[in-house]
Design a protein around this motif. Structure first.
Motif, mmCIF file in Angstrom:
data_model
loop_
_atom_site.group_PDB
_atom_site.id
_atom_site.type_symbol
_atom_site.label_atom_id
_atom_site.label_comp_id
_atom_site.label_asym_id
_atom_site.label_seq_id
_atom_site.Cartn_x
_atom_site.Cartn_y
_atom_site.Cartn_z
ATOM 1 N N GLU A 26 94.294 84.937 -66.322
ATOM 2 C CA GLU A 26 95.096 85.360 -67.473
ATOM 3 C C GLU A 26 94.687 86.757 -67.937
ATOM 4 O O GLU A 26 95.529 87.620 -68.184
ATOM 5 C CB GLU A 26 94.810 84.398 -68.631
ATOM 6 C CG GLU A 26 95.941 83.485 -69.067
ATOM 7 C CD GLU A 26 95.409 82.506 -70.090
ATOM 8 O OE1 GLU A 26 95.395 81.302 -69.760
ATOM 9 O OE2 GLU A 26 94.962 82.929 -71.177
ATOM 10 N N LEU A 27 93.355 86.933 -68.067
ATOM 11 C CA LEU A 27 92.845 88.210 -68.580
ATOM 12 C C LEU A 27 93.099 89.345 -67.601
ATOM 13 O O LEU A 27 93.461 90.460 -68.005
ATOM 14 C CB LEU A 27 91.351 88.095 -68.888
ATOM 15 C CG LEU A 27 91.013 87.233 -70.111
ATOM 16 C CD1 LEU A 27 89.542 86.893 -70.166
ATOM 17 C CD2 LEU A 27 91.445 87.963 -71.389
ATOM 18 N N ASP A 40 95.543 89.421 -65.483
ATOM 19 C CA ASP A 40 96.995 89.674 -65.570
ATOM 20 C C ASP A 40 97.279 90.617 -66.736
ATOM 21 O O ASP A 40 98.094 91.527 -66.650
ATOM 22 C CB ASP A 40 97.760 88.361 -65.798
ATOM 23 C CG ASP A 40 97.646 87.430 -64.599
ATOM 24 O OD1 ASP A 40 97.200 87.899 -63.533
ATOM 25 O OD2 ASP A 40 97.983 86.235 -64.739
ATOM 26 N N ARG A 41 96.577 90.363 -67.821
ATOM 27 C CA ARG A 41 96.808 91.127 -69.038
ATOM 28 C C ARG A 41 96.480 92.612 -68.855
ATOM 29 O O ARG A 41 97.109 93.464 -69.479
ATOM 30 C CB ARG A 41 95.934 90.528 -70.139
ATOM 31 C CG ARG A 41 96.321 90.951 -71.513
ATOM 32 C CD ARG A 41 95.675 90.022 -72.501
ATOM 33 N NE ARG A 41 95.368 90.747 -73.711
ATOM 34 C CZ ARG A 41 94.548 90.300 -74.635
ATOM 35 N NH1 ARG A 41 93.953 89.117 -74.479
ATOM 36 N NH2 ARG A 41 94.337 90.999 -75.720
ATOM 37 N N GLU A 93 96.995 98.551 -76.221
ATOM 38 C CA GLU A 93 97.573 97.207 -76.374
ATOM 39 C C GLU A 93 96.614 96.279 -77.101
ATOM 40 O O GLU A 93 97.014 95.523 -77.998
ATOM 41 C CB GLU A 93 97.904 96.610 -75.000
ATOM 42 C CG GLU A 93 99.207 97.118 -74.427
ATOM 43 C CD GLU A 93 99.343 96.782 -72.949
ATOM 44 O OE1 GLU A 93 98.605 95.901 -72.478
ATOM 45 O OE2 GLU A 93 100.175 97.420 -72.292
ATOM 46 N N GLU A 152 96.871 94.394 -80.891
ATOM 47 C CA GLU A 152 96.772 92.949 -81.100
ATOM 48 C C GLU A 152 95.760 92.596 -82.190
ATOM 49 O O GLU A 152 95.524 91.427 -82.456
ATOM 50 C CB GLU A 152 96.404 92.251 -79.785
ATOM 51 C CG GLU A 152 97.575 92.199 -78.823
ATOM 52 C CD GLU A 152 97.155 91.929 -77.389
ATOM 53 O OE1 GLU A 152 96.048 91.382 -77.196
ATOM 54 O OE2 GLU A 152 97.922 92.277 -76.478
#
Lengths: 238, 245
Positions: free
Chosen positions: B122-123, B125-126, B184, B188
């Motif tokens: 996930e990370l 991908d981020r 980004e 957040e």
């Protein structure tokens, strides 16, 4: 007098001399294994500069590197029994000196010798790891132990591997010295075989070739292991 | 979020930090600028105890540490609140990109391998590295390595991420991709303390700029305030020399 160089005779001695190869290998591998553990412990003590122990290790390494393996073997062979006898008399212990096989002295001396060399190899390899690797470990909150085990030591051992292999090959050949303390290994057998026929040159050629063959095999094994552990490194094109 | 009081550090006769006080609120993006040797990096590295200050206290979230009596436990607690992105990436050379990210998840957070892997992917991908899970650092470009570094920092789930000149070792072509990821993360709501002279980031993303000189915070304000209206002559000189005004 017969032939100058009796190749027939030479070939015929191979089984007899080769029959002592297991003794040589056994001494080499056992000593190598103990040396690796000893070298690792000394390297850690020196790397972390442990009080009292670190200077002692330094002294030990200096002595072992600064005296011939041959002398160390003889010192162990004659010295350890005297030491044990002294302990028996002084402390009332009951170590039996006669019960110790000569090969044990060989393993003792050779593993201390090789361990001293290996400790410097391992320490050097640890020093060569960039401090940033350890800082990165700390930055994600790994403990010092986790950092060593997971990040620092795997890289250090990869770097140390060629030199450790070197040490092991040296050790394997140094086992040829232990015939001096009445261990019948390959070299001793060659001497015995040679003295029966007075054809020393032939038998020494045989031992030389057997040592070489074993070392060659070791080199191949090491090369395969190294290829495997270095998979994370990028190599320049040739 | 962060409360630093009276932080002092010297290397021999060289006083790198001369009693620094600093408060940072949650969600702030603080950039530290200043001449080399001003103490920016030392201050940043003190926040997670990679440099041990000689005196002063640091509190991050509910972890507090006093330089006078900094035990192992307190250091570990402080470090659990932060993560760091390094100038030279410092990725674990013997681990793949994915393993770099999952290392702390498995060893520190004690997640199962499967959970850690899923989270690690996930990370990655981020930060735009979906195709590099199994690549070793030496096979990645500088920009890719630094993005792995950011993913590794995020995995810690820190209260604040410390960036030590994250783009200064990068070729110009890789700077943008790293800055984009940093922006980004900032958007957040992550609290960030950054040592950087990357003007685009300082101006557009930071909410606050600190100008350090000689171990002290000389200027402290919004980018606008610090660049347009510096109070100290030393600050004016630096901004002029560095073409940052």
């Amino acid at each position: 007098m017969g032939k100058i160089f009796d190749i027939q005779f030479m070939i015929s001695t191979i089984p007899q001399i080769g029959s002592k190869l297991p003794v040589t290998l056994w001494i080499a591998f056992l000593s190598g294994f103990i040396a690796l553990i000893l070298g690792f412990i000394i390297a850690m003590i020196r790397y972390f500069n442990v009080r009292v122990l670190s200077p002692l290790c330094k002294l030990f390494v200096s002595f072992m590197r600064g005296t011939p393996a041959m002398v160390q073997l003889l010192v162990a062979y004659y010295g350890v029994p005297i030491l044990l006898r002294g302990m028996n008399e002084g402390l009332g212990t009951r170590f039996s000196v006669n019960g110790i096989p000569a090969a044990a002295f060989a393993v003792f001396a050779l593993s201390l010798n090789s361990g001293a060399f290996m400790s410097e190899t391992i320490r050097g390899a640890m020093m060569a790891i960039d401090a940033g690797q350890l800082e990165a470990c700390y930055s994600v909150n790994l403990s010092a132990g986790q950092a060593l085990r997971r990040i620092i030591l795997p890289q250090a051992f990869t770097n140390a591997l060629p030199a450790l292999g070197n040490s092991f090959i040296s050790l394997l050949k140094e086992t040829s010295l232990v015939f001096n303390i009445s261990v019948i290994e390959m070299m001793a057998q060659a001497k015995i075989t040679g003295s029966r026929s007075y054809r020393f040159f032939e038998v020494y050629i045989v031992v030389a070739l057997i040592y070489w063959a074993v070392c060659f095999l070791m080199e191949r094994v090491l090369a395969v292991v190294e290829e495997k552990v270095r998979r994370y490194e990028r190599r320049a094109v040739k | 979020m962060i409360d630093v009081k009276g932080l002092k550090k010297s290397f021999g006769d060289n006083h790198v930090l001369r009693g620094v006080d600093l408060k940072v609120e949650k969600g702030e993006i603080v950039t530290m600028i200043g001449p080399s040797g001003a103490g920016k990096t030392t201050l940043l590295r003190s926040l997670n105890w990679l440099d041990a200050p000689d005196a002063g206290t640091i509190r991050i979230d509910d972890a507090e540490i006093d330089a006078a009596r900094a035990g192992k436990k307190a250091v570990k607690r402080l470090r659990s609140k932060t993560a760091m992105v390094f100038q030279h990436y410092n990725l674990f050379n013997n681990k793949t990109a994915l393993e770099n990210v999952t290392e702390s998840l498995i060893m520190v957070k004690k997640l199962s391998k499967e959970t850690a892997k899923a989270r690690g992917k996930e990370l990655l991908d981020r930060v735009g590295l979906s195709d590099k899970y199994n690549a070793y650092p030496s096979f990645l470009s500088g920009g890719q390595q630094q993005r792995v570094g950011i993913a590794r920092a995020l995995a810690v789930d820190p209260k604040v991420i410390l960036f030590d000149e994250p783009t200064s070792a990068l070729d110009p072509e890789w700077v943008n991709e790293v800055l984009t990821v940093m922006t980004e993360i900032a958007r957040e709501g992550m609290t960030m303390v950054v040592v950087s002279h990357e003007m685009r980031f300082v101006r557009d993303v930071s909410t606050r700029v600190l100008l350090l000189d000689d171990g002290q915070i000389l200027e402290d304000g919004t980018p606008e305030q610090v660049f347009k209206n510096p109070q100290h002559e030393r600050a004016q000189q630096f901004l002029k020399l560095a073409h940052l005004e």
